[in-house]
Each structure stands twice: as C-alpha cells, then as structure tokens.
Scaffold this motif. Structure first.
Motif, PDB file in Angstrom:
ATOM      1  N   PHE A 103       0.823  -1.206   0.000  1.00  0.00           N
ATOM      2  CA  PHE A 103       0.000   0.000   0.000  1.00  0.00           C
ATOM      3  C   PHE A 103       0.861   1.262   0.000  1.00  0.00           C
ATOM      4  CE2 PHE A 103      -2.314   3.328   2.403  1.00  0.00           C
ATOM      5  CZ  PHE A 103      -3.373   3.526   1.531  1.00  0.00           C
ATOM      6  N   CYS A 104       1.873   1.289   0.851  1.00  0.00           N
ATOM      7  CA  CYS A 104       2.704   2.493   0.978  1.00  0.00           C
ATOM      8  C   CYS A 104       3.750   2.586  -0.125  1.00  0.00           C
ATOM      9  CB  CYS A 104       3.390   2.510   2.340  1.00  0.00           C
ATOM     10  SG  CYS A 104       2.247   2.669   3.729  1.00  0.00           S
ATOM     11  N   GLY A 105       4.090   1.451  -0.751  1.00  0.00           N
ATOM     12  CA  GLY A 105       5.074   1.468  -1.821  1.00  0.00           C
ATOM     13  C   GLY A 105       6.481   1.127  -1.383  1.00  0.00           C
ATOM     14  N   ALA A 106       6.636   0.554  -0.189  1.00  0.00           N
ATOM     15  CA  ALA A 106       7.958   0.203   0.321  1.00  0.00           C
ATOM     16  C   ALA A 106       8.338  -1.208  -0.123  1.00  0.00           C
ATOM     17  CB  ALA A 106       7.967   0.287   1.849  1.00  0.00           C
ATOM     18  N   GLN A 107       9.618  -1.527   0.018  1.00  0.00           N
ATOM     19  CA  GLN A 107      10.089  -2.847  -0.381  1.00  0.00           C
ATOM     20  C   GLN A 107       9.649  -3.930   0.590  1.00  0.00           C
ATOM     21  OE1 GLN A 107      14.467  -3.583  -0.496  1.00  0.00           O
ATOM     22  NE2 GLN A 107      14.122  -4.130  -2.643  1.00  0.00           N
ATOM     23  N   SER A 108       9.672  -3.626   1.891  1.00  0.00           N
ATOM     24  CA  SER A 108       9.362  -4.644   2.893  1.00  0.00           C
ATOM     25  C   SER A 108       8.843  -3.975   4.156  1.00  0.00           C
ATOM     26  CB  SER A 108      10.627  -5.466   3.191  1.00  0.00           C
ATOM     27  OG  SER A 108      10.319  -6.629   3.919  1.00  0.00           O
ATOM     28  N   ALA A 109       8.253  -4.782   5.052  1.00  0.00           N
ATOM     29  CA  ALA A 109       7.689  -4.252   6.298  1.00  0.00           C
ATOM     30  C   ALA A 109       7.827  -5.265   7.416  1.00  0.00           C
ATOM     31  CB  ALA A 109       6.220  -3.873   6.114  1.00  0.00           C
ATOM     32  N   LEU A 110       7.847  -4.776   8.638  1.00  0.00           N
ATOM     33  CA  LEU A 110       7.892  -5.623   9.829  1.00  0.00           C
ATOM     34  C   LEU A 110       6.945  -5.033  10.860  1.00  0.00           C
ATOM     35  CD1 LEU A 110       9.341  -8.105  11.116  1.00  0.00           C
ATOM     36  CD2 LEU A 110      10.945  -6.472  12.141  1.00  0.00           C
ATOM     37  N   VAL A 111       6.049  -5.859  11.393  1.00  0.00           N
ATOM     38  CA  VAL A 111       5.032  -5.395  12.337  1.00  0.00           C
ATOM     39  C   VAL A 111       5.485  -5.616  13.772  1.00  0.00           C
ATOM     40  CG1 VAL A 111       2.717  -5.917  13.233  1.00  0.00           C
ATOM     41  CG2 VAL A 111       3.072  -5.649  10.772  1.00  0.00           C
ATOM     42  N   PHE A 112       5.286  -4.600  14.600  1.00  0.00           N
ATOM     43  CA  PHE A 112       5.607  -4.619  16.023  1.00  0.00           C
ATOM     44  C   PHE A 112       4.315  -4.512  16.834  1.00  0.00           C
ATOM     45  CE2 PHE A 112       9.504  -3.532  14.031  1.00  0.00           C
ATOM     46  CZ  PHE A 112      10.560  -3.736  14.930  1.00  0.00           C
ATOM     47  N   SER A 113       4.429  -4.652  18.151  1.00  0.00           N
ATOM     48  CA  SER A 113       3.237  -4.612  18.995  1.00  0.00           C
ATOM     49  C   SER A 113       2.678  -3.206  19.174  1.00  0.00           C
ATOM     50  CB  SER A 113       3.543  -5.210  20.382  1.00  0.00           C
ATOM     51  OG  SER A 113       4.514  -4.433  21.052  1.00  0.00           O
ATOM     52  N   SER A 114       3.477  -2.174  18.893  1.00  0.00           N
ATOM     53  CA  SER A 114       3.009  -0.791  18.982  1.00  0.00           C
ATOM     54  C   SER A 114       3.936   0.099  18.171  1.00  0.00           C
ATOM     55  CB  SER A 114       2.970  -0.302  20.440  1.00  0.00           C
ATOM     56  OG  SER A 114       4.289  -0.089  20.925  1.00  0.00           O
ATOM     57  N   GLY A 115       3.461   1.299  17.884  1.00  0.00           N
ATOM     58  CA  GLY A 115       4.309   2.273  17.217  1.00  0.00           C
ATOM     59  C   GLY A 115       5.500   2.653  18.074  1.00  0.00           C
ATOM     60  N   TYR A 116       5.313   2.710  19.370  1.00  0.00           N
ATOM     61  CA  TYR A 116       6.405   3.027  20.298  1.00  0.00           C
ATOM     62  C   TYR A 116       7.507   1.982  20.174  1.00  0.00           C
ATOM     63  CZ  TYR A 116       7.976   5.623  24.445  1.00  0.00           C
ATOM     64  OH  TYR A 116       8.651   6.446  25.302  1.00  0.00           O
ATOM     65  N   MET A 117       7.114   0.708  20.160  1.00  0.00           N
ATOM     66  CA  MET A 117       8.087  -0.369  20.038  1.00  0.00           C
ATOM     67  C   MET A 117       8.774  -0.352  18.667  1.00  0.00           C
ATOM     68  SD  MET A 117       8.225  -2.084  22.918  1.00  0.00           S
ATOM     69  CE  MET A 117       8.114  -0.453  23.680  1.00  0.00           C
ATOM     70  N   ALA A 118       8.043   0.014  17.631  1.00  0.00           N
ATOM     71  CA  ALA A 118       8.637   0.103  16.299  1.00  0.00           C
ATOM     72  C   ALA A 118       9.720   1.170  16.265  1.00  0.00           C
ATOM     73  CB  ALA A 118       7.557   0.405  15.265  1.00  0.00           C
ATOM     74  N   ASN A 119       9.459   2.323  16.864  1.00  0.00           N
ATOM     75  CA  ASN A 119      10.451   3.392  16.888  1.00  0.00           C
ATOM     76  C   ASN A 119      11.674   3.023  17.723  1.00  0.00           C
ATOM     77  OD1 ASN A 119       9.351   5.265  15.155  1.00  0.00           O
ATOM     78  ND2 ASN A 119       8.238   6.369  16.736  1.00  0.00           N
ATOM     79  N   LEU A 120      11.440   2.470  18.898  1.00  0.00           N
ATOM     80  CA  LEU A 120      12.565   2.033  19.726  1.00  0.00           C
ATOM     81  C   LEU A 120      13.413   1.007  18.986  1.00  0.00           C
ATOM     82  CD1 LEU A 120      11.228   1.525  23.380  1.00  0.00           C
ATOM     83  CD2 LEU A 120      12.649   3.370  22.521  1.00  0.00           C
ATOM     84  N   MET A 141      -4.377  -1.365  16.532  1.00  0.00           N
ATOM     85  CA  MET A 141      -3.240  -1.268  17.452  1.00  0.00           C
ATOM     86  C   MET A 141      -2.026  -1.812  16.729  1.00  0.00           C
ATOM     87  SD  MET A 141      -3.658   0.037  20.494  1.00  0.00           S
ATOM     88  CE  MET A 141      -2.306  -0.703  21.411  1.00  0.00           C
ATOM     89  N   GLY A 142      -0.840  -1.414  17.191  1.00  0.00           N
ATOM     90  CA  GLY A 142       0.383  -1.952  16.621  1.00  0.00           C
ATOM     91  C   GLY A 142       1.193  -0.907  15.902  1.00  0.00           C
ATOM     92  N   GLY A 143       2.383  -1.320  15.459  1.00  0.00           N
ATOM     93  CA  GLY A 143       3.261  -0.439  14.713  1.00  0.00           C
ATOM     94  C   GLY A 143       3.998  -1.230  13.655  1.00  0.00           C
ATOM     95  N   ALA A 144       4.747  -0.536  12.817  1.00  0.00           N
ATOM     96  CA  ALA A 144       5.486  -1.216  11.755  1.00  0.00           C
ATOM     97  C   ALA A 144       6.682  -0.383  11.336  1.00  0.00           C
ATOM     98  CB  ALA A 144       4.583  -1.476  10.549  1.00  0.00           C
ATOM     99  N   VAL A 145       7.677  -1.062  10.783  1.00  0.00           N
ATOM    100  CA  VAL A 145       8.819  -0.418  10.147  1.00  0.00           C
ATOM    101  C   VAL A 145       8.822  -0.842   8.689  1.00  0.00           C
ATOM    102  CG1 VAL A 145      11.323  -0.135  10.107  1.00  0.00           C
ATOM    103  CG2 VAL A 145      10.140  -0.444  12.302  1.00  0.00           C
ATOM    104  N   LEU A 146       8.939   0.136   7.782  1.00  0.00           N
ATOM    105  CA  LEU A 146       8.984  -0.114   6.351  1.00  0.00           C
ATOM    106  C   LEU A 146      10.332   0.329   5.813  1.00  0.00           C
ATOM    107  CD1 LEU A 146       5.909  -0.089   7.005  1.00  0.00           C
ATOM    108  CD2 LEU A 146       5.546   0.975   4.779  1.00  0.00           C
ATOM    109  N   GLY A 147      10.849  -0.414   4.842  1.00  0.00           N
ATOM    110  CA  GLY A 147      12.119  -0.012   4.257  1.00  0.00           C
ATOM    111  C   GLY A 147      12.716  -1.088   3.387  1.00  0.00           C
ATOM    112  N   PRO A 148      13.995  -0.944   3.049  1.00  0.00           N
ATOM    113  CA  PRO A 148      14.680  -1.953   2.241  1.00  0.00           C
ATOM    114  C   PRO A 148      14.647  -3.316   2.924  1.00  0.00           C
ATOM    115  CG  PRO A 148      15.983   0.062   2.406  1.00  0.00           C
ATOM    116  CD  PRO A 148      14.857   0.205   3.379  1.00  0.00           C
ATOM    117  N   SER A 149      14.581  -4.376   2.137  1.00  0.00           N
ATOM    118  CA  SER A 149      14.471  -5.728   2.692  1.00  0.00           C
ATOM    119  C   SER A 149      15.632  -6.063   3.615  1.00  0.00           C
ATOM    120  CB  SER A 149      14.392  -6.758   1.558  1.00  0.00           C
ATOM    121  OG  SER A 149      13.198  -6.591   0.821  1.00  0.00           O
ATOM    122  N   ARG A 150      16.838  -5.600   3.284  1.00  0.00           N
ATOM    123  CA  ARG A 150      17.972  -5.933   4.146  1.00  0.00           C
ATOM    124  C   ARG A 150      17.865  -5.250   5.510  1.00  0.00           C
ATOM    125  NH1 ARG A 150      23.240  -3.039   1.311  1.00  0.00           N
ATOM    126  NH2 ARG A 150      22.390  -0.939   1.041  1.00  0.00           N
TER     127      ARG A 150
END
Length: 399
Positions: free
Chosen positions: A100-117, A248-257
């Motif tokens: 949807f966002c157009g990124a190469q890959s994504a990883l889901v975390f339990s919250s946005g706070y945890m994704a940023n940390l 609920m939850g958070g995610a990090v999007l970016g290059p697959s590596r």
C-alpha cells in the motif's frame, strides 16, 4: 535534616518514597498533574482528542474483522514473533502495508512506540551519529537515549543545522531522525531537503510517519510516499496502526535488508509479545477500506482546515494543519487544563498538551480532525471551544 541509615530502616520503609510526594506536589503547583479517565462505550461526547483520523476504530467492518480473528486465533498472539507470536495475519499485514505504501518490505511490532525504539536502536550504536529534530516524538527520543550513539539535536525543521551536524560528525555512520507530521502542531518536516542532506553525506533517514499515514499523500499513503522517497534505499519509515487505521500496533517499512536486520537485532521485536491477531485483522481491513474509499483522507484534511479557520476567525492562535492535527495555544498549563476541562463538561473532548509533552514549552489544546465528523459536529465543537475559553481565563486576540 540528615536521616541515618538506621533511622530509615527502623521506620519500616515508610519514608522510602517520600521523594515522590515532593515531586508530585511540585507538579501540582505547576499545573502538570495528569489523570486517567476511563470512557464508557455509550458516551455521547464529541471526540476531538483521539487519533482516529478516518473514523475507522468503531467501523463495523474493522471491529467485525477483529472479533472474527479473535474467535479464530485467540485473544493474544501467545508469544514473541520469533517463537509462536507470528500468524498468517501478521505476514499478510506486512505484505499489504509495504504494498500500500510502496515500500520494499515491512515488519510489524506490537506498537508504534516499540517500532520506533526497535528501529532507532537496531540501526545505530556506539559507532553512529544521530541527528534528531528538536520536536521528535518521545518514542524516538527514548530510542536515541538507548542507542549509545552520539546524538545531536537540531533546531526544529532546520535543514541547514542537520546538514552541518552531518558534515562535522565524528562517526562514520549516521542517521537523521524526524517525524513526518509533528504530533503537537501538525506541521510537516521538509523530507525531500532532509533526504538530500543525507544523500550528500552518506547518512540514512528514519521518518516516523505515524500522523501522515491515512491522511497525507496519494490515497493516504503517507508523507514519505508523498515526498517520493518511500522506495529509497537509504530511507526507513516507521508507522503506527493505532491512528488512521483504527487498530493497534506499529510497523517499520524499508529496504528488505533493513527489515532482515531488524528481525535479528531489534530487541523490541525479539523480546516482545507479538501483536494480537485481532489488531492485525483490524488493520488489514482498514487498509482495504482505505483503498476502496480514497476520499476519506481528503475529508479528514478538509475538517482540519475548517476547524483551524473557524477558530482563527474567533481570534485564537491556531496552527495551520498539514494533516489532521490542529493546535490552539493557551497562556499557561493551568489555563490549558481548565479550558480542556470546561470543554469536556460541555460534551466536547479535546486533547490538553502541556510540558513535558510539548517540546517548545507552550501549552495548548490539541484537536484531531476525523473524516466522519459532520458539519453540525464541527459547528458544535467550535462553539464549545469558544464558550469554554472565557471561564478558563483564556481570551482571544479580538477585542
């Protein structure tokens, strides 16, 4: 008076936390106490305080998906994502977010706070320099503190200061950390200029797009997508699923590596219980709705500008929104709190931001626009905010 160790022990430990009372009293005098307010399911208050920008948190399709997933998978994910906490729903959500966002890959975390940390700490370390905007979210600040990197705080949205810090850094690796849409005033970061500064100095750019997703960009794909850098090999985007997506939850999007690196090294991913299946299903359904109803982001922006313009006309100091956040300045923490209380008593719930939540030290009401607000509700909100100001000692700039 000095208290001996023997006296402290003989008191039975009753004085151990006396320092808390002292600090609590100081916060009270400064108007900085906080309160947890449970809300009822049948409340008739008009909500201008939540981050439910698209009005999806109580959408029957989203809630129904969460309920169905709970019955199918259970109430919780049962463990870390690396043990038993990943389900097919998590994998599907990661694919849909990236797509949807157009990124190469994504990883889901339990919250946005945890994704940023997780993102900040896993991408830095003792051999890294971090250049952070002065107004970044608390979760990003905590990430920089835990990173053991050299941290430079740049003036808000000052690309020149960022570039200078990158050019004079003493570390080989560097990242720039910023929000896309800042949570206090709703202003937007100069993402393209920041990316250019990163490119020129070999640094990475980490952007928290929590307040951009669902509101900014083509079809609500976020501010990073709007800037055209979502696919860049040196850009990492963090998200929350708890605002526009109503879950609920958070995610990090970016290059697959980068995502593979986070799976191996991000402590908030490795050691945290995975996102509940119900939240994953809710977010998946919200993304589907966003694809099918692309007018929702534009409506949220329209409501935000309407609120801002009407309150400016009433003489208040109001931000010009770039997303769904509208802030109305107050003279002091005490008056901001009383103003918000007066609004609540009249059936309109608004956010009250005071130090240390506001990096500039200026207290304000924080209003959040929603795509499902009606014209009558907007009029009601503006009227209540105006009428509630006077009894809180807040005057407009009009005579």
């Amino acid at each position: 008076m000095t208290v001996s160790t023997t006296e402290a022990v003989s008191s039975g430990g009753e004085s151990t936390f006396d320092w808390i009372d002292v600090r609590s009293e100081a916060r009270s005098k400064a108007g900085l106490t906080r309160r947890v307010r449970p809300r009822t399911a049948d409340s008739t208050d008009l909500d201008l305080a939540s981050n439910d920008y698209l009005g999806l948190a109580r959408d029957k399709r989203v809630a129904g998906a969460a309920a169905a997933a709970t019955l199918k998978w259970g109430a919780g994910s049962t463990g870390s994502r690396l043990v038993t906490g990943s389900t097919e729903l998590h994998n599907e959500l990661e694919y849909e977010l990236a797509n949807f966002c157009g990124a190469q890959s994504a990883l889901v975390f339990s919250s946005g706070y945890m994704a940023n940390l997780g993102a900040v700490t896993a991408l830095t370390g003792p051999g890294t320099a971090i250049v952070a905007d002065q107004h970044i979210h608390a979760s990003l600040i905590d990430g920089t503190r835990l990173s053991k990197a050299d941290v430079v705080v740049a003036d808000h949205c000052d690309v020149g200061k960022v570039r200078h810090a990158l050019e004079t850094r003493g570390k080989r690796r560097a990242i720039v950390v910023t929000d896309s849409v800042f949570s206090v005033d709703g202003d937007i970061a100069p993402l393209n200029e920041l990316h250019e500064a990163c490119r020129a100095t070999g640094a990475a750019l980490v952007v928290d797009d929590a307040h951009g997703l669902g509101v900014v960009g083509p079809g609500g794909r976020g501010a990073v997508a709007e800037a055209g850098i979502i696919k860049a090999p040196d850009v990492v985007t963090t998200l929350t699923l708890s605002k526009s997506l109503g879950a609920m939850g958070g995610a990090v999007l970016g290059p697959s590596r980068v995502i593979r690196h986070l799976i191996d090294t991000a402590r908030t991913f490795i050691f945290d219980t995975g996102l509940a299946p119900s939240s994953a299903a809710a977010a998946l359904t919200a993304i589907k709705i966003l694809r099918e109803e692309p007018d929702r982001p534009e409506r949220a922006l329209t409501v935000a500008h309407d609120l801002s313009n009407r309150l400016k006309e009433a003489g208040f100091q109001v931000s010009t929104p770039t997303a769904a956040v509208v802030s109305v300045r107050a003279p002091s923490p005490e008056q901001a709190f009383q103003w918000a209380e007066n609004c609540r008593a009249s059936g309109v719930v608004v956010g009250c931001f005071r130090p240390p939540s506001v990096p500039d030290g200026v207290s304000r009401l924080r209003l959040t626009a929603r795509a499902d607000l009606t014209e009558a509700e907007i009029e009601r909100a503006v009227r209540v905010i105006r009428e509630s100001a006077a009894s809180a000692g807040v005057g407009s700039r009009r005579p």
